[in-house]
Design a protein around this motif. Sequence first.
Motif, mmCIF file in Angstrom:
data_model
loop_
_atom_site.group_PDB
_atom_site.id
_atom_site.type_symbol
_atom_site.label_atom_id
_atom_site.label_comp_id
_atom_site.label_asym_id
_atom_site.label_seq_id
_atom_site.Cartn_x
_atom_site.Cartn_y
_atom_site.Cartn_z
ATOM 1 N N GLU A 19 31.903 33.222 31.468
ATOM 2 C CA GLU A 19 32.243 32.749 29.917
ATOM 3 C C GLU A 19 31.777 33.855 29.243
ATOM 4 O O GLU A 19 32.351 34.221 28.280
ATOM 5 C CB GLU A 19 31.672 31.467 29.684
ATOM 6 C CG GLU A 19 32.118 30.276 30.439
ATOM 7 C CD GLU A 19 33.683 30.030 30.024
ATOM 8 O OE1 GLU A 19 34.016 30.302 28.733
ATOM 9 O OE2 GLU A 19 34.302 29.457 30.563
ATOM 10 N N LEU A 47 44.366 32.753 39.458
ATOM 11 C CA LEU A 47 44.120 31.496 39.009
ATOM 12 C C LEU A 47 44.788 31.076 37.915
ATOM 13 O O LEU A 47 45.317 29.677 38.092
ATOM 14 C CB LEU A 47 42.583 31.408 38.770
ATOM 15 C CG LEU A 47 41.792 29.995 38.454
ATOM 16 C CD1 LEU A 47 42.349 28.989 39.662
ATOM 17 C CD2 LEU A 47 40.575 29.914 38.295
ATOM 18 N N ARG A 93 33.748 37.037 29.160
ATOM 19 C CA ARG A 93 34.872 37.068 28.399
ATOM 20 C C ARG A 93 34.905 37.509 27.115
ATOM 21 O O ARG A 93 36.018 37.904 26.531
ATOM 22 C CB ARG A 93 35.411 35.408 28.441
ATOM 23 C CG ARG A 93 36.195 34.938 29.954
ATOM 24 C CD ARG A 93 36.494 33.461 29.235
ATOM 25 N NE ARG A 93 37.537 33.238 30.373
ATOM 26 C CZ ARG A 93 37.999 31.983 30.512
ATOM 27 N NH1 ARG A 93 37.565 31.068 29.670
ATOM 28 N NH2 ARG A 93 38.856 31.746 31.377
ATOM 29 N N ARG A 151 27.431 31.337 37.794
ATOM 30 C CA ARG A 151 28.384 32.309 37.903
ATOM 31 C C ARG A 151 29.582 32.021 36.908
ATOM 32 O O ARG A 151 30.178 33.081 36.368
ATOM 33 C CB ARG A 151 29.210 32.269 39.176
ATOM 34 C CG ARG A 151 28.198 32.979 40.176
ATOM 35 C CD ARG A 151 28.715 33.668 41.312
ATOM 36 N NE ARG A 151 29.153 32.770 42.407
ATOM 37 C CZ ARG A 151 28.293 32.147 43.249
ATOM 38 N NH1 ARG A 151 26.970 32.475 43.437
ATOM 39 N NH2 ARG A 151 28.863 31.197 44.083
ATOM 40 N N ARG A 152 29.711 30.824 36.690
ATOM 41 C CA ARG A 152 30.934 30.443 35.286
ATOM 42 C C ARG A 152 30.410 30.671 34.300
ATOM 43 O O ARG A 152 31.119 31.282 33.430
ATOM 44 C CB ARG A 152 31.243 28.755 35.691
ATOM 45 C CG ARG A 152 32.002 28.383 36.852
ATOM 46 C CD ARG A 152 32.812 27.177 36.799
ATOM 47 N NE ARG A 152 32.049 25.911 36.528
ATOM 48 C CZ ARG A 152 31.541 25.253 37.702
ATOM 49 N NH1 ARG A 152 31.836 25.638 38.875
ATOM 50 N NH2 ARG A 152 30.914 24.469 37.453
ATOM 51 N N MET A 199 41.495 36.390 38.098
ATOM 52 C CA MET A 199 41.616 35.536 37.121
ATOM 53 C C MET A 199 43.018 35.202 36.775
ATOM 54 O O MET A 199 43.207 34.311 36.581
ATOM 55 C CB MET A 199 40.864 35.991 35.663
ATOM 56 C CG MET A 199 39.297 36.004 35.752
ATOM 57 S SD MET A 199 38.369 34.468 36.256
ATOM 58 C CE MET A 199 38.701 33.480 34.823
ATOM 59 N N LEU A 206 37.879 31.388 43.830
ATOM 60 C CA LEU A 206 37.705 29.993 43.731
ATOM 61 C C LEU A 206 36.228 29.635 44.095
ATOM 62 O O LEU A 206 35.361 28.948 43.450
ATOM 63 C CB LEU A 206 38.515 28.956 44.201
ATOM 64 C CG LEU A 206 39.797 29.022 43.817
ATOM 65 C CD1 LEU A 206 41.041 28.420 44.314
ATOM 66 C CD2 LEU A 206 39.893 28.625 42.287
ATOM 67 N N ALA A 207 35.816 30.191 45.098
ATOM 68 C CA ALA A 207 34.446 30.112 45.926
ATOM 69 C C ALA A 207 33.502 30.789 44.734
ATOM 70 O O ALA A 207 32.432 30.181 44.446
ATOM 71 C CB ALA A 207 34.244 30.648 47.191
ATOM 72 N N LEU A 232 42.210 34.825 46.519
ATOM 73 C CA LEU A 232 41.995 33.570 45.572
ATOM 74 C C LEU A 232 41.365 32.818 45.893
ATOM 75 O O LEU A 232 40.380 32.006 45.197
ATOM 76 C CB LEU A 232 43.435 32.846 45.665
ATOM 77 C CG LEU A 232 43.509 31.736 44.486
ATOM 78 C CD1 LEU A 232 43.396 32.263 43.019
ATOM 79 C CD2 LEU A 232 44.644 30.763 44.398
ATOM 80 N N ASP A 233 40.894 32.409 47.432
ATOM 81 C CA ASP A 233 39.896 31.715 47.901
ATOM 82 C C ASP A 233 38.639 32.110 47.569
ATOM 83 O O ASP A 233 37.683 31.261 46.978
ATOM 84 C CB ASP A 233 39.725 31.650 49.494
ATOM 85 C CG ASP A 233 40.986 30.964 50.152
ATOM 86 O OD1 ASP A 233 41.615 30.060 49.466
ATOM 87 O OD2 ASP A 233 41.499 31.469 51.387
ATOM 88 N N TRP A 281 48.308 29.820 38.846
ATOM 89 C CA TRP A 281 48.301 28.457 39.388
ATOM 90 C C TRP A 281 48.022 27.270 38.349
ATOM 91 O O TRP A 281 48.591 26.610 38.402
ATOM 92 C CB TRP A 281 47.256 28.585 40.467
ATOM 93 C CG TRP A 281 47.483 27.143 41.316
ATOM 94 C CD1 TRP A 281 46.480 26.289 41.287
ATOM 95 C CD2 TRP A 281 48.261 26.902 42.062
ATOM 96 N NE1 TRP A 281 46.984 25.038 42.028
ATOM 97 C CE2 TRP A 281 48.283 25.432 42.694
ATOM 98 C CE3 TRP A 281 49.420 27.602 42.461
ATOM 99 C CZ2 TRP A 281 48.949 24.817 43.492
ATOM 100 C CZ3 TRP A 281 50.427 26.919 43.358
ATOM 101 C CH2 TRP A 281 49.963 25.777 44.036
ATOM 102 N N LEU A 282 47.291 27.576 37.550
ATOM 103 C CA LEU A 282 47.030 26.648 36.313
ATOM 104 C C LEU A 282 48.207 26.499 35.456
ATOM 105 O O LEU A 282 48.747 25.358 35.108
ATOM 106 C CB LEU A 282 45.708 27.133 35.439
ATOM 107 C CG LEU A 282 44.348 26.843 36.261
ATOM 108 C CD1 LEU A 282 43.180 27.450 35.312
ATOM 109 C CD2 LEU A 282 44.387 25.298 36.778
ATOM 110 N N LEU A 342 33.879 31.040 41.687
ATOM 111 C CA LEU A 342 33.520 30.165 40.267
ATOM 112 C C LEU A 342 33.060 28.763 40.397
ATOM 113 O O LEU A 342 32.869 28.026 39.525
ATOM 114 C CB LEU A 342 35.035 29.901 39.970
ATOM 115 C CG LEU A 342 35.806 31.241 39.220
ATOM 116 C CD1 LEU A 342 37.281 31.073 38.823
ATOM 117 C CD2 LEU A 342 35.018 31.501 38.142
ATOM 118 N N ALA A 343 32.794 28.454 41.888
ATOM 119 C CA ALA A 343 32.110 26.958 42.292
ATOM 120 C C ALA A 343 30.807 26.737 41.697
ATOM 121 O O ALA A 343 30.353 25.726 41.747
ATOM 122 C CB ALA A 343 32.340 26.757 43.820
ATOM 123 N N ALA A 350 27.896 38.315 44.242
ATOM 124 C CA ALA A 350 29.056 37.528 44.598
ATOM 125 C C ALA A 350 30.093 37.896 43.854
ATOM 126 O O ALA A 350 31.460 37.644 44.371
ATOM 127 C CB ALA A 350 28.509 36.219 44.710
#
Lengths: 160, 106
Positions: free
Chosen positions: B22, B82, B25, B17-18, B79, B9-10, B5-6, B85-86, B12-13, B51
Amino acid sequence: MTGSKVIVAIRVKASPAEAFQVFVDEIGAWWRPNMLFAFTPRDPGALSFEPGANGRLIETRAGGKVFEIGKIRAWEPPDRLVFGFRQATFTPEQDTEVEARFEAIGDGETRVTVTHTGWDSIPQAHVARHGFPNTILLTRLGEWWRTLLVAYKDEQVERG
Amino acid sequence: MNAALDLTLAALADPHRRHVIELLRVQPRPAGELAREVGLAPAAMSRHLRALKESGLVEDSHPAFDARVRVYALRPGPMAELKAWLEETERLWSEQLVAFKAHVER
């Protein structure tokens, strides 16, 4: 990322000013400690806001130790409040943010909307442990055991 | 599992990459197309894709007709973590707001 925002809203029978004030002044009374979102690994303490533009949200444990959950980042009574939201297990760089909005919707009611962002904001430079999925698993397991034990206790009472 | 998960999240920072996530998806896409859509040079895009691949967010494959083309697609696993968690965060605030409402209206 658009998918990483959590938005929850509720209507309350109060004016925005009342709702804002109770949200801030009485968080210690209405907040329900949550195992999964425990701020520190210790027993949960009492939550309170130090109100105002330079204020913060803190948790004070029984022994008097204070953990800063987050600083207030926007103080706009009675409409809006933004504060940081960190758990002790977060890395220094990791940070999430909560916005609470209070909107009058007529009939003396207010819509309170909480938006929680930042779960995907961890800088790449510092990839550290925080253990989300395991915690979820353990919490679910804990709930399961609690349910079992309550059922067990009820059973004993009925028999006794 | 935590380390996974780390990495998610990294990965997606980074905003580029986000953007890639998208796009993926909607549908799987070749690397070249992703570079054009995001507005990056192919070399820069290839670093981002590496990455994302290392984080386990995306996977690549060659289409049967052309071994030179790499097509990238989302992998559901990371995904989903994450997302879980959301969902927990949403549950937390639902419970807190119900308690808040009861307290305000007492």
